[in-house]
Design a protein around this motif. Structure first.
Motif, PDB file in Angstrom:
ATOM      1  N   CYS A 152     -38.535  42.381  35.434  1.00 23.44           N
ATOM      2  CA  CYS A 152     -38.509  41.628  36.698  1.00 23.44           C
ATOM      3  C   CYS A 152     -38.053  40.187  36.471  1.00 23.44           C
ATOM      4  CB  CYS A 152     -39.895  41.647  37.351  1.00 23.44           C
ATOM      5  SG  CYS A 152     -40.394  43.256  37.982  1.00 23.44           S
ATOM      6  N   VAL A 153     -38.524  39.572  35.390  1.00 23.75           N
ATOM      7  CA  VAL A 153     -38.103  38.204  35.064  1.00 23.75           C
ATOM      8  C   VAL A 153     -36.619  38.177  34.722  1.00 23.75           C
ATOM      9  CG1 VAL A 153     -38.381  36.297  33.438  1.00 23.75           C
ATOM     10  CG2 VAL A 153     -40.400  37.471  34.334  1.00 23.75           C
ATOM     11  N   ASN A 154     -36.178  39.143  33.909  1.00 23.99           N
ATOM     12  CA  ASN A 154     -34.772  39.182  33.505  1.00 23.99           C
ATOM     13  C   ASN A 154     -33.843  39.579  34.640  1.00 23.99           C
ATOM     14  OD1 ASN A 154     -35.156  38.349  30.835  1.00 23.99           O
ATOM     15  ND2 ASN A 154     -35.639  40.417  30.152  1.00 23.99           N
ATOM     16  N   PHE A 155     -34.396  40.218  35.651  1.00 24.99           N
ATOM     17  CA  PHE A 155     -33.594  40.567  36.827  1.00 24.99           C
ATOM     18  C   PHE A 155     -33.071  39.308  37.516  1.00 24.99           C
ATOM     19  CE2 PHE A 155     -33.098  42.087  41.279  1.00 24.99           C
ATOM     20  CZ  PHE A 155     -32.195  43.114  41.036  1.00 24.99           C
ATOM     21  N   ILE A 156     -33.789  38.204  37.359  1.00 25.32           N
ATOM     22  CA  ILE A 156     -33.336  36.923  37.898  1.00 25.32           C
ATOM     23  C   ILE A 156     -31.978  36.561  37.296  1.00 25.32           C
ATOM     24  CG2 ILE A 156     -33.828  34.436  38.000  1.00 25.32           C
ATOM     25  CD1 ILE A 156     -36.821  35.190  37.931  1.00 25.32           C
ATOM     26  N   GLY A 157     -31.835  36.797  35.987  1.00 27.37           N
ATOM     27  CA  GLY A 157     -30.566  36.520  35.327  1.00 27.37           C
ATOM     28  C   GLY A 157     -29.442  37.382  35.868  1.00 27.37           C
ATOM     29  N   ILE A 158     -29.749  38.649  36.177  1.00 27.78           N
ATOM     30  CA  ILE A 158     -28.744  39.551  36.751  1.00 27.78           C
ATOM     31  C   ILE A 158     -28.279  39.031  38.107  1.00 27.78           C
ATOM     32  CG2 ILE A 158     -28.405  41.877  37.671  1.00 27.78           C
ATOM     33  CD1 ILE A 158     -30.251  42.914  35.482  1.00 27.78           C
ATOM     34  N   ILE A 159     -29.211  38.548  38.904  1.00 27.06           N
ATOM     35  CA  ILE A 159     -28.853  37.987  40.207  1.00 27.06           C
ATOM     36  C   ILE A 159     -27.957  36.762  40.045  1.00 27.06           C
ATOM     37  CG2 ILE A 159     -29.764  36.815  42.262  1.00 27.06           C
ATOM     38  CD1 ILE A 159     -32.241  38.620  42.012  1.00 27.06           C
ATOM     39  N   PHE A 160     -28.291  35.905  39.091  1.00 25.90           N
ATOM     40  CA  PHE A 160     -27.536  34.660  38.944  1.00 25.90           C
ATOM     41  C   PHE A 160     -26.156  34.869  38.332  1.00 25.90           C
ATOM     42  CE2 PHE A 160     -31.516  32.368  39.820  1.00 25.90           C
ATOM     43  CZ  PHE A 160     -31.008  31.402  40.679  1.00 25.90           C
ATOM     44  N   ILE A 161     -25.983  35.881  37.482  1.00 30.39           N
ATOM     45  CA  ILE A 161     -24.628  36.116  36.985  1.00 30.39           C
ATOM     46  C   ILE A 161     -23.750  36.620  38.129  1.00 30.39           C
ATOM     47  CG2 ILE A 161     -24.913  38.505  36.200  1.00 30.39           C
ATOM     48  CD1 ILE A 161     -23.111  37.826  33.831  1.00 30.39           C
ATOM     49  N   TYR A 162     -24.345  37.361  39.049  1.00 32.86           N
ATOM     50  CA  TYR A 162     -23.608  37.784  40.249  1.00 32.86           C
ATOM     51  C   TYR A 162     -23.201  36.562  41.073  1.00 32.86           C
ATOM     52  CZ  TYR A 162     -22.920  39.376  45.044  1.00 32.86           C
ATOM     53  OH  TYR A 162     -22.410  39.577  46.307  1.00 32.86           O
ATOM     54  N   LEU A 163     -24.150  35.663  41.302  1.00 33.16           N
ATOM     55  CA  LEU A 163     -23.874  34.493  42.133  1.00 33.16           C
ATOM     56  C   LEU A 163     -22.815  33.589  41.501  1.00 33.16           C
ATOM     57  CD1 LEU A 163     -27.522  33.573  43.214  1.00 33.16           C
ATOM     58  CD2 LEU A 163     -25.747  34.626  44.630  1.00 33.16           C
ATOM     59  N   VAL A 164     -22.889  33.398  40.190  1.00 31.29           N
ATOM     60  CA  VAL A 164     -21.904  32.550  39.512  1.00 31.29           C
ATOM     61  C   VAL A 164     -20.523  33.197  39.564  1.00 31.29           C
ATOM     62  CG1 VAL A 164     -21.206  31.523  37.315  1.00 31.29           C
ATOM     63  CG2 VAL A 164     -23.608  31.490  37.998  1.00 31.29           C
ATOM     64  N   ALA A 165     -20.457  34.502  39.318  1.00 34.21           N
ATOM     65  CA  ALA A 165     -19.173  35.201  39.349  1.00 34.21           C
ATOM     66  C   ALA A 165     -18.530  35.111  40.733  1.00 34.21           C
ATOM     67  CB  ALA A 165     -19.354  36.661  38.938  1.00 34.21           C
ATOM     68  N   VAL A 166     -19.325  35.306  41.775  1.00 41.19           N
ATOM     69  CA  VAL A 166     -18.795  35.219  43.140  1.00 41.19           C
ATOM     70  C   VAL A 166     -18.323  33.802  43.443  1.00 41.19           C
ATOM     71  CG1 VAL A 166     -19.383  35.393  45.596  1.00 41.19           C
ATOM     72  CG2 VAL A 166     -20.179  37.146  44.000  1.00 41.19           C
ATOM     73  N   ARG A 167     -19.083  32.831  43.005  1.00 41.20           N
ATOM     74  CA  ARG A 167     -18.727  31.433  43.294  1.00 41.20           C
ATOM     75  C   ARG A 167     -17.439  31.020  42.576  1.00 41.20           C
ATOM     76  NH1 ARG A 167     -21.302  27.598  46.387  1.00 41.20           N
ATOM     77  NH2 ARG A 167     -20.523  25.514  45.982  1.00 41.20           N
ATOM     78  N   LEU A 168     -17.283  31.454  41.329  1.00 47.87           N
ATOM     79  CA  LEU A 168     -16.114  31.038  40.559  1.00 47.87           C
ATOM     80  C   LEU A 168     -14.872  31.867  40.855  1.00 47.87           C
ATOM     81  CD1 LEU A 168     -17.592  30.264  37.018  1.00 47.87           C
ATOM     82  CD2 LEU A 168     -17.063  28.668  38.864  1.00 47.87           C
ATOM     83  N   LEU A 169     -15.054  33.143  41.109  1.00 47.92           N
ATOM     84  CA  LEU A 169     -13.911  34.040  41.278  1.00 47.92           C
ATOM     85  C   LEU A 169     -13.653  34.424  42.727  1.00 47.92           C
ATOM     86  CD1 LEU A 169     -14.644  36.220  38.138  1.00 47.92           C
ATOM     87  CD2 LEU A 169     -12.855  34.491  38.385  1.00 47.92           C
ATOM     88  N   LYS A 170     -14.514  33.942  43.631  1.00 41.06           N
ATOM     89  CA  LYS A 170     -14.267  33.988  45.081  1.00 41.06           C
ATOM     90  C   LYS A 170     -14.306  35.370  45.715  1.00 41.06           C
ATOM     91  CE  LYS A 170     -13.533  29.580  44.860  1.00 41.06           C
ATOM     92  NZ  LYS A 170     -14.618  28.665  45.265  1.00 41.06           N
TER      93      LYS A 170
END
Length: 559
Positions: free
Chosen positions: A129-147
């Motif tokens: 559950c704690v590491n799932f936070i990292g999965i969410i944030f890699i999604y958010l960073v990828a969307v933000r950078l790659l549009k």
């Protein structure tokens, strides 16, 4: 059916799926993350307990105990409390290891007092559950950078399709937690520096504080981002209050939150940072060995060669992901038309500097490259840059164009990695990619002894009577004790665990080939076990390599 007809039908199906996704984008993404969460949460019940888990939990309890004593009084716990036998923080050698993300679990354990078998599953589930936070944030960073959201989804899939990373997401309560917190600080660094505002500055400070609590290196990316932002302000000469104010707000928030969640700083903040920086530069408290291409290395007498880190990364990361990372770097420096090119430069610097530092300085490394798992999410983002370059290029051929080849390779990597993981579950943590499978038997495999739990459970299920069991080395001895503690009460009443020094008096022997051979080579066990007195009872193999074996004493052999 011709190739063109098959391709046409595939495109039609893809278009229908794409149209549905466009109409229900948010629902599809929520369903995707729900599926990932359920998948990971259920998988958490299948893994054993890692070698470091008991000591890591002790670190959490030490910190929570100190906080409780300072806030609620010296005797805030009862005589039956888990805190009763926990060491004090003042002279604790692991005080540089922050565990703020696991404070809630320590409170849960104290209040709920789960049974011994539940401790293993609840710890793994909470870690996921704690590491799932990292999965969410890699999604958010990828969307933000790659549009595009599809690159965020692909980032998550590549995370899951790297067997070692997925396995460690379940049970690694330090390295993968740090990787996720680094991604959170990357995301808020991008937000606050692209569009300065106080809310994101506070969130950046909080995320950086938790990352720094997990490991002092958590400040690295925000520091790089800050340097970039200052250079940008100098060039633009836009020294407006709105542009500058978020910086001190983020710094103040980070420092305040860090001190609040790191009780070792309450004793002496200068002593804490001195101790932590010294330990981080070269973790000299560890005196174990690492097997690399058949040779046994020890930091005290025979340090690892300079190329260990990049090679072990290459060998244990899916090969097409490695290729995508390399191509992403090539495509970036060849093209450099991406709107967010500055961030991709910072990500590449963030990946290269720690690896270069270790290669040059020769810092103490062990257990594969898990201490550098925080580099994996930025590596995935670099790989996605290359994948985007291919997917969004103009096709020059109908079938064999760069776009279709990229899609085919992505599908091939996802299916092969996930398929391998399904076949070898829950032992994904010993993955070596195809070109380097030959080297697996010559390197560390189950260095955390997770398979000890499954081996002991097998004995409990097959032997319905009382029996004695021991391990063939000190590391497996410790893991066997942890695995015993995670059995139910009825099983514990039937099992007698003997110290490894009395191994040949036990009915069953638990042998981790790596650690047993290590002890023999280093002369730590003077009398080798006579295996002619035993028969192989259970052997756990991955890709033909034994990672854990159980031997049963032959009838008629005396203790």
């Amino acid at each position: 059916m011709t190739v063109k007809e098959a391709l046409s039908k595939t495109k039609t199906a893809a278009k229908l799926a794409g149209d549905f996704y466009i109409r229900h984008t948010k629902a599809c993404i929520c369903a995707f993350f729900a599926l990932v969460f359920v998948f990971g949460f259920i998988a958490a019940f299948d893994y054993g307990i890692n070698y470091d888990s008991p000591s890591e939990h002790e670190i959490t309890m030490v910190n929570v105990k100190y906080i409780g004593e300072k806030l609620l009084g010296e005797h805030f716990y009862s005589d039956q409390s888990y805190f009763r036998n926990v060491p004090s923080l003042e002279n604790y050698k692991e005080r540089d290891h922050g565990k703020a993300m696991f404070y809630p679990y320590a409170v849960f354990k104290e209040l709920v007092r789960p049974s011994a078998p539940t401790l293993r599953t609840s710890m793994n589930a909470y870690t996921f559950c704690v590491n799932f936070i990292g999965i969410i944030f890699i999604y958010l960073v990828a969307v933000r950078l790659l549009k595009r959201r599809r690159y965020g989804i692909l980032a998550v899939l590549l995370w899951l399709a790297s067997p070692r990373i997925f396995a460690d997401t379940i049970y690694n309560e330090k390295d993968m937690v740090f990787a996720g917190l680094v991604m959170a600080s990357v995301y808020f660094s991008i937000r606050v520096l692209e569009k300065p505002n106080l809310r994101d500055a506070v969130l950046l400070g909080i995320s950086a504080a938790f990352a720094c609590n997990a490991r002092i290196l958590g400040l690295a990316f925000p520091a790089l981002a800050l340097i970039y932002y200052i250079i940008k302000l100098i060039k633009s000469r836009q020294w407006k209050l709105k542009s500058i104010l978020p910086i001190p707000v983020a710094l103040l928030t980070c420092f305040t939150v860090f001190c609040l969640i790191t009780p070792a700083t309450w004793i002496s903040i200068t002593d804490y940072f001195t101790y932590t920086f010294t330990a981080s530069a070269d973790f000299s408290r560890w005196h174990g060995s690492v097997r690399y291409f058949g040779e046994l290395y020890n930091n005290d007498t025979n340090p690892l060669p300079w190329h260990y880190l990049p090679v072990i990364i290459l060998m244990t990361t899916p090969i097409l992901i490695c290729a995508a990372i390399a191509f992403g770097i090539f495509a970036f420096w060849r093209d450099r038309r991406e709107e967010n090119q500055a961030w991709f430069i910072l990500l590449q610097i963030f990946v290269v500097l720690p690896i270069a530092f270790v290669m040059i300085k020769g810092s103490n490394i062990y257990n594969g490259w898990r201490h550098f798992y925080f580099l994996f999410p930025p590596m995935i983002l670099i790989a996605l840059y290359g994948i985007k370059y291919l997917l969004e290029s103009k096709p020059k051929a109908v079938i064999f164009n760069r776009r279709n080849i990229a899609v085919g390779l992505i599908v091939l990597q996802l299916t092969s990695s996930l398929g391998w993981g399904a076949v070898n579950h829950p032992y994904e943590y010993v993955f070596f990619n195809l070109p380097f499978k030959f080297a697996a038997k010559e390197c560390d495999l189950d260095y955390w002894n997770l398979s000890a739990y499954d081996a002991l459970t097998f004995c409990v299920e097959k032997d319905k009577g009382s029996f004695t069991i021991s391990a063939g080395d000190t590391h497996s001895d410790y893991a066997l004790s942890a695995a015993f503690f995670c059995q139910d009460e009825a099983a514990q009443n039937r099992i007698s665990v003997l110290p490894y020094t009395y191994a040949e008096e036990a009915e069953y022997l638990l042998i981790n080939p790596f650690y047993y051979n290590e002890m023999q080579e280093l002369g730590r066990k003077y009398t080798p076990i006579d295996f002619s007195k035993y028969s192989l009872f259970k052997q756990i193999k991955v890709d033909g390599n034994a990672i854990m074996s159980v031997y049963k004493k032959l009838q008629g052999e005396s203790n």
